[in-house]
Motif scaffolding. Structure first.
Motif, short mmCIF file in Angstrom:
data_model
loop_
_atom_site.label_atom_id
_atom_site.label_comp_id
_atom_site.label_asym_id
_atom_site.label_seq_id
_atom_site.Cartn_x
_atom_site.Cartn_y
_atom_site.Cartn_z
N VAL A 50 0.82 -1.22 0.00
CA VAL A 50 0.00 0.00 0.00
C VAL A 50 0.85 1.26 0.00
O VAL A 50 0.34 2.35 -0.30
N PHE B 2 -0.84 -5.99 4.84
CA PHE B 2 -0.62 -4.60 4.46
C PHE B 2 0.85 -4.28 4.69
O PHE B 2 1.36 -4.33 5.81
N MET C 228 -0.57 -6.57 9.41
CA MET C 228 0.15 -5.37 9.01
C MET C 228 1.58 -5.46 9.51
O MET C 228 1.85 -5.87 10.63
N CYS D 151 -5.78 1.78 3.83
CA CYS D 151 -5.79 0.47 4.51
C CYS D 151 -7.13 0.21 5.17
O CYS D 151 -7.71 -0.89 5.04
N LYS D 152 -7.65 1.19 5.88
CA LYS D 152 -8.92 1.01 6.59
C LYS D 152 -10.07 0.80 5.60
O LYS D 152 -10.95 -0.06 5.82
N PRO E 250 3.27 1.01 5.70
CA PRO E 250 1.85 1.06 5.33
C PRO E 250 1.04 2.10 6.09
O PRO E 250 0.02 2.58 5.56
#
Length: 451
Positions: A98, A149, A183, A161-162, A154
């Motif tokens: 990400v 992630f 993560m 991400c959320k 990240p």
């Protein structure tokens, strides 16, 4: 095939094919030099000066019993029947890049300090959604899927991400899937709100820290060149304290500049971190921090020192975990998994911020290994087949290795980076893995014997 070794005051023998481990005395240790096709008269003649003939005969009978019961020198009756060939790969895990950017400048970073030798980019939401659509479409009947992630860092792209967590959850019922999220973060941007979110939504957290303050700050400076330890450690401690029993790892790297790395693992334990991993750096030999053959003796000593501390603290009721010592002596539930390993390129792929697909995060940026894109077009299934077939059965050096059922043939990226061939294992990595495995077997023998 067997492997016998001594560590401290303990002698052990591993039967490679069955996975049986035996604690043995010096007499049996010496007798095994004459097996698997023993001349028992020769054994008596050569060892009777050291041991009583009656004891030698009794020990040989015990060895013969174990052989008859396939606990020593057992045959390999299953791997030759396993079919690794695939036509349609089933993807079960994504490493989702990400962020190709980072707020640290780690000297040894394989990702070129976050940008993977390209532009510093953030994954946009639409590309991330297409990555989720890709794994759902290519996961066959597999229900449980994993998304890590990853970066760079990240948390520099946390809002996306959320949103991607929400998108993944929205796909589950419709497609009969369940996502397990991880993560990997350096912890610089952790605050109370972020910690609470990650602890609620991430099944696992990998927290990067290299150990003692001087070690970490030497290798992991911030973008302004200052040390990161004093920023990170309070954040990581708060994260772990709030996380309670949920899974996490403190993950570090040791180099030639901290060959006493057992002290860093012990430092983690003293900070209250119970789940830890410290990996050897893998880099070009011209770097001053690169590990070399001349360091192997010291590295082996450190693993042995760490094993003793591991045993000591477990007996004292103050245990800590070390990833490389947590070996399943039953060899796990799946023969194919043990032989094939991580599944890079076939069951596991990495997706870049642009949506490009690579076999794993360590191949990102090498155009030779670009497999396709989540934005459309064909995925290179020939490459997937090549990776899936790169296993302990196809690698010549693995055939005679006693640790083959525990390492699964080693890291493909390390093999390629050092030997230009994913089927030729990275030799120094093999040596360290085998030493860690010996330490793990030793630990489990000591703890079980003294329970």
């Amino acid at each position: 095939m067997i492997h016998k070794f001594k560590q401290k005051d303990t002698a052990l023998v591993l039967d490679v094919n069955s996975g049986a481990v035996h604690v043995i005395d010096d007499m049996v240790y010496d007798i095994l030099d004459f097996y698997p096709n023993p001349d028992k008269e020769e054994i008596l003649a050569k060892l009777s000066a050291t041991y009583e003939s009656e004891d030698l005969t009794s020990a040989m009978e015990d060895i013969d019993y174990l052989i008859e019961n396939e606990q020593l020198f057992s045959g390999d009756e299953y791997t030759e029947n396993i079919d690794f060939e695939i036509s349609n790969p089933v993807i079960k895990a994504l490493c989702l890049h990400v962020a190709h950017d980072c707020n640290l400048r780690c000297k040894y970073c394989f990702a070129s300090q976050g940008d993977f030798e390209g532009q510093r980019l953030m994954m946009d939401l639409e590309t991330g959604k297409k990555a989720f659509d890709f794994i759902v479409a290519n996961s066959g009947n597999r229900r449980n899927l994993e998304v890590d992630f990853f970066g760079g860092e990240p948390l520099m792209n946390f809002e996306v991400c959320k949103q991607l967590v929400d998108y993944g959850r929205s796909l589950e019922e419709k497609h009969n899937k369940h996502f397990r999220f991880t993560m990997t973060t350096n912890g610089v941007l952790l605050d109370d709100e972020t910690i609470d979110y990650l602890n609620e939504h991430m099944d696992n957290i990998v927290l990067s820290l290299d150990g003692r303050k001087n070690v970490n700050d030497n290798m992991r400076p911030t973008t302004n060149g200052k040390g990161s330890y004093d920023v990170i450690v309070p954040n990581l401690k708060k994260m772990v304290e709030k996380r309670k029993d949920k899974q996490y790892y403190i993950r570090g790297t040791f180099t030639a500049e901290n060959l006493d790395f057992s002290e860093d693992v012990i430092h983690f334990a003293d900070l209250g971190f119970r789940q830890t991993s410290v990996e050897p750096v893998v880099t070009e030999p011209e770097h001053p921090y690169a590990l070399k053959e001349e360091h192997m003796e010291k590295i082996n000593e450190e693993y042995e020192k760490l094993a003793e501390e591991y045993i000591k603290r477990h007996k004292e009721g103050n245990p800590f975990g070390f990833f490389h010592f947590e070996v399943d002596l039953t060899q796990g539930p799946c023969v194919i998994k043990r032989l094939r390993g991580c599944g890079a390129g076939a069951e596991y792929v990495s997706i870049t911020p642009e949506g490009d697909i690579y076999p794993c995060h360590q191949f990102v940026g090498n155009e030779k290994f670009k497999m396709g894109s989540v934005h459309g077009g064909e995925v290179n299934t020939e490459m997937a087949t090549e990776f899936k077939n790169a296993n302990v059965l196809s690698k010549d050096k693995c055939q005679t290795c006693w640790g083959k059922f525990y390492c699964s043939g080693g890291c493909h990226a390390n093999a390629y980076n050092f030997n230009n061939d994913i089927n030729i294992p990275f030799e120094e990595g093999c040596k360290m893995l085998l030493k860690r495995l010996e330490c793990s077997l030793y630990i489990q023998a000591k703890l079980q014997l003294e329970d």
